[in-house]
Design an enzyme around this catalytic site. Structure first.
Site, short mmCIF file in Angstrom:
data_model
loop_
_atom_site.label_atom_id
_atom_site.label_comp_id
_atom_site.label_asym_id
_atom_site.label_seq_id
_atom_site.Cartn_x
_atom_site.Cartn_y
_atom_site.Cartn_z
N SER A 142 0.85 -1.20 0.00
CA SER A 142 0.00 0.00 0.00
C SER A 142 0.87 1.24 0.00
CB SER A 142 -0.90 0.01 1.24
OG SER A 142 -1.52 1.28 1.41
N TYR A 181 -1.41 -0.15 10.72
CA TYR A 181 -1.66 -0.56 9.34
C TYR A 181 -0.49 -0.13 8.46
CZ TYR A 181 -3.50 -0.62 4.60
OH TYR A 181 -3.67 -0.85 3.25
#
Length: 247
Positions: A143, A156
């Site tokens: 990501s 995250y």
């Protein structure tokens, strides 16, 4: 250049979103595909649409027992894979001050340890395929959160940074065997990840979607399919795919 006939692929997170889109494009390009996720009903539905060269395998990447059973099933039904795509992931808003250890652990177990379980399981297959002169690929879906700070998403982001670094290190380990490693970092993308968030998190994503305009899961699938369809001597090692307004 995108003919993947004869290749055997495993795609985790294939029940929805980016994983489902990648599995679909790989199958359309001619690969046999093991669709891997926890929701068997969704996997069976997608496999039914994609045809007899696809199978649905219910597997939880956070459970070694589940991974072992799923890998045996893939070997028995499809053979030994030469293409593994780690697309399973979870994004939770878990601010440090809230001390949500369960949420932190869930993200680490899925986004990092889960990937390692699949890497461990299929490393012999990838090395064997490359040793036979075939193309062999490991693709990790990380990501842009590996680089960009989003308040409230520290853990995250840390898991995705770990995955990006892991991909870099695995590339060095696999290169002598002619196994390629590609790390893909999507930006804002329209997937189910946002449904894991609370109402404030979903409102934030909705606002970002309105202001920026998200990528479609199919855009990321395009990138992956292109990368794995290059001649085996070419490794597209790091790909960042962002909406134009986020770039």
């Amino acid at each position: 250049m995108t003919d993947l006939t004869g290749r055997i692929a495993v795609v985790t997170g294939a029940a929805s979103g980016i994983g489902a889109a990648i599995a679909t494009q790989l199958a359309d390009a001619g690969a046999s595909v093991a669709l891997v996720a926890r929701r068997q009903d969704r996997l069976d539905d997608l496999a039914g649409k994609l045809g007899p060269r696809t199978i649905g395998v219910s597997l939880d990447v956070t459970s070694q027992t589940s991974v072992d059973a799923g890998v045996r099933q893939i070997h028995e039904r499809l053979g030994r894979p030469d293409l593994v795509v780690n697309a399973a992931g979870v994004m939770l808003a878990a601010p440090i001050e809230d001390g949500r250890l369960d949420d932190w652990t869930r993200m680490i177990d899925t986004n990092v340890t889960g990937v390692l379980r699949l890497v461990q399981a299929f490393t012999p297959d990838l090395i064997s395929a490359a040793g036979d002169g075939r193309t062999a690929d490991l693709v990790n879906i990380s990501s842009i959160g590996a680089h960009v700070v989003f308040p409230g998403y520290a853990v995250y982001g840390a898991t995705k940074a770990a995955l990006t670094q892991l991909s870099t290190s695995l590339r060095a380990d696999f290169a002598p065997y002619d196994v390629r490693v590609t790390n893909v970092e999507p930006g804002l993308t329209d997937t189910e990840l946002a449904t894991h968030l609370d109402s404030s998190g979903q409102d934030l994503i909705a606002s970002m979607n309105e202001q920026i305009g998200p990528l479609a899961a199919e855009d990321i699938a395009d990138v992956v399919t292109f990368a794995v369809s290059r001649r085996r001597e070419v490794n597209l090692r790091q790909i960042i795919a962002l909406p134009t307004r986020q770039a």
